[in-house]
Design a protein around this motif. Structure first.
Motif, PDB file in Angstrom:
ATOM      1  N   ALA A 283       6.737 -23.587  -0.644  1.00 40.04           N
ATOM      2  CA  ALA A 283       6.173 -22.508   0.166  1.00 40.04           C
ATOM      3  C   ALA A 283       4.721 -22.260  -0.212  1.00 40.04           C
ATOM      4  O   ALA A 283       4.304 -22.537  -1.348  1.00 40.04           O
ATOM      5  N   ARG A 284       3.962 -21.749   0.732  1.00 42.76           N
ATOM      6  CA  ARG A 284       2.633 -21.256   0.412  1.00 42.76           C
ATOM      7  C   ARG A 284       2.792 -19.806  -0.039  1.00 42.76           C
ATOM      8  O   ARG A 284       3.444 -19.009   0.631  1.00 42.76           O
ATOM      9  N   VAL A 285       2.180 -19.468  -1.158  1.00 43.76           N
ATOM     10  CA  VAL A 285       2.397 -18.161  -1.764  1.00 43.76           C
ATOM     11  C   VAL A 285       1.133 -17.310  -1.646  1.00 43.76           C
ATOM     12  O   VAL A 285       0.026 -17.753  -1.975  1.00 43.76           O
ATOM     13  N   TRP A 286       1.340 -16.096  -1.161  1.00 42.53           N
ATOM     14  CA  TRP A 286       0.290 -15.085  -1.108  1.00 42.53           C
ATOM     15  C   TRP A 286       0.645 -13.996  -2.105  1.00 42.53           C
ATOM     16  O   TRP A 286       1.825 -13.785  -2.409  1.00 42.53           O
ATOM     17  N   TYR A 287      -0.360 -13.290  -2.584  1.00 41.08           N
ATOM     18  CA  TYR A 287      -0.113 -12.249  -3.586  1.00 41.08           C
ATOM     19  C   TYR A 287      -0.560 -10.901  -3.050  1.00 41.08           C
ATOM     20  O   TYR A 287      -1.661 -10.760  -2.512  1.00 41.08           O
ATOM     21  N   GLU A 288       0.317  -9.895  -3.173  1.00 42.55           N
ATOM     22  CA  GLU A 288      -0.003  -8.532  -2.771  1.00 42.55           C
ATOM     23  C   GLU A 288       0.259  -7.591  -3.958  1.00 42.55           C
ATOM     24  O   GLU A 288       1.411  -7.389  -4.353  1.00 42.55           O
ATOM     25  N   PRO A 289      -0.796  -7.036  -4.557  1.00 45.23           N
ATOM     26  CA  PRO A 289      -0.613  -6.218  -5.761  1.00 45.23           C
ATOM     27  C   PRO A 289       0.006  -4.847  -5.503  1.00 45.23           C
ATOM     28  O   PRO A 289       0.553  -4.230  -6.419  1.00 45.23           O
ATOM     29  N   ARG A 290      -0.091  -4.341  -4.259  1.00 51.09           N
ATOM     30  CA  ARG A 290       0.473  -3.023  -3.958  1.00 51.09           C
ATOM     31  C   ARG A 290       1.960  -3.180  -3.648  1.00 51.09           C
ATOM     32  O   ARG A 290       2.321  -3.865  -2.692  1.00 51.09           O
ATOM     33  N   LYS A 291       2.797  -2.529  -4.418  1.00 47.54           N
ATOM     34  CA  LYS A 291       4.233  -2.667  -4.232  1.00 47.54           C
ATOM     35  C   LYS A 291       4.684  -1.977  -2.949  1.00 47.54           C
ATOM     36  O   LYS A 291       4.164  -0.940  -2.567  1.00 47.54           O
ATOM     37  N   GLY A 292       5.655  -2.595  -2.305  1.00 47.03           N
ATOM     38  CA  GLY A 292       6.195  -2.054  -1.065  1.00 47.03           C
ATOM     39  C   GLY A 292       6.290  -3.136  -0.017  1.00 47.03           C
ATOM     40  O   GLY A 292       5.345  -3.903   0.195  1.00 47.03           O
ATOM     41  N   LYS A 293       7.434  -3.208   0.657  1.00 45.54           N
ATOM     42  CA  LYS A 293       7.649  -4.266   1.643  1.00 45.54           C
ATOM     43  C   LYS A 293       6.635  -4.201   2.776  1.00 45.54           C
ATOM     44  O   LYS A 293       6.187  -5.232   3.289  1.00 45.54           O
ATOM     45  N   GLY A 294       6.263  -2.988   3.188  1.00 42.89           N
ATOM     46  CA  GLY A 294       5.275  -2.862   4.253  1.00 42.89           C
ATOM     47  C   GLY A 294       3.942  -3.485   3.876  1.00 42.89           C
ATOM     48  O   GLY A 294       3.297  -4.145   4.696  1.00 42.89           O
ATOM     49  N   HIS A 295       3.520  -3.283   2.628  1.00 44.63           N
ATOM     50  CA  HIS A 295       2.280  -3.907   2.157  1.00 44.63           C
ATOM     51  C   HIS A 295       2.389  -5.428   2.218  1.00 44.63           C
ATOM     52  O   HIS A 295       1.442  -6.122   2.616  1.00 44.63           O
TER      53      HIS A 295
END
Length: 303
Positions: free
Chosen positions: A53-65
């Motif tokens: 998979a191609r992986v992206w990173y989101e530091p703000r927790k929460g599925k919406g983020h």
């Protein structure tokens, strides 16, 4: 062949993410698999990358983020959103795409059919029915399992959709967006499996349940301001009349006002009621304008 992207928001799913990525690569070899590592503290991101998979990173927790990050970063004709906990059946994805293509749908919701009694946590089934039923009454929702984490939507849908949710209320926002724009939506059922042993759900029954309920109420305020504010204004006006009319008749007969504080209160309530009604009319005009802009975006996006 349409360009299809599988979007998997994840937080601490190292136990299940390799299987989920493998399953979708098997049933959809031509699809791009995108995983959003939502600030995981385990090896979710590395394992997803190793699985292909191609992986992206989101530091703000929460599925919406995480969903916002994926929709902003990925370009495709069709987007399949699915949880990374291995509770959904990957083989249903091609059927959902076929259904959308045959019926011209912008959203296909894959409702959950329990395979075991332990698939749902205690309280989740009742909460889902309550929240889905609320949206059905408020927005005319034909979908029976609004909170399913398995959804397919078109590029036109995504281009007209500005994610506001930060957490598990994202599913509610997706459905209400489709309903307020009168987009063609469909639903199909699929098996829903219990989480593998050792995998823990991130959904907190009461806090997330209230968050989803508040999201529904907020969407009513945004998308249906006229009945909300006009209704509140009407109730206040009736209350003001109930307090003020006896004083008016007394003044008409005697020329005096016996209860001045009550008269002041009734006048204040009447002014607030009239102001609420005016606000509803103004917001309704703004909402209609915004809705027309989103519909124009849909028309420009459609082939």
């Amino acid at each position: 062949m349409p360009k299809v992207a599988v979007l998997i928001p994840c937080y601490n799913e190292a136990l299940t993410i390799p299987k989920v990525v493998h399953d979708f690569r098997t049933v959809w070899p031509f699809a791009e698999i995108h995983v959003c590592d939502n600030a995981s503290t385990d090896d979710t991101g590395n394992l997803a990358r190793e699985a292909g998979a191609r992986v992206w990173y989101e530091p703000r927790k929460g599925k919406g983020h995480a969903v916002r990050r994926l929709l902003r970063s990925v370009d495709a004709d069709w987007y399949l959103l699915v949880d990374g906990d291995a509770t959904y059946e990957a083989r249903l994805a091609p059927d959902a795409l076929d259904l959308a293509g045959q019926l011209g749908l912008d959203l296909v919701n894959i409702s959950r059919r329990e395979t075991q009694a332990t698939a749902y946590r205690a309280g989740h089934r009742w909460g889902n029915q309550l929240l889905t039923g609320t949206v059905q009454r408020l927005f005319g929702n034909p979908i029976k399992d609004m909170l399913s984490g398995y959804k397919l939507f078109s590029r036109a849908f995504v281009d007209s959709f500005a994610v506001q949710s930060n957490g598990f209320d994202i599913e509610t926002e997706i459905v209400v967006h489709a309903l307020t724009l009168n987009l063609p939506v469909g639903e199909m059922a699929g098996p829903y499996y219990p989480r593998p042993e050792g995998s823990v759900s991130k959904l907190q029954t009461w806090p997330d349940g209230f968050r989803i309920l508040f999201r529904v109420l907020n969407l009513v305020r945004q998308e249906k301001p006229l009945p909300l504010f006009l209704g509140a204004g009407g109730l206040l006006i009736l209350l003001s009349l109930g307090l003020g009319l006896p004083l008016f008749w007394h003044f008409w007969e005697t020329g005096t006002v016996p209860r001045l504080p009550t008269a002041v209160l009734a006048t204040g309530i009447m002014l607030v009621g009239l102001l609420s009604s005016a606000v509803g009319l103004i917001l309704d005009g703004i909402t209609r304008f915004q809705r027309e802009n989103r519909l124009l975006t849909l028309r420009r996006t459609r082939p």
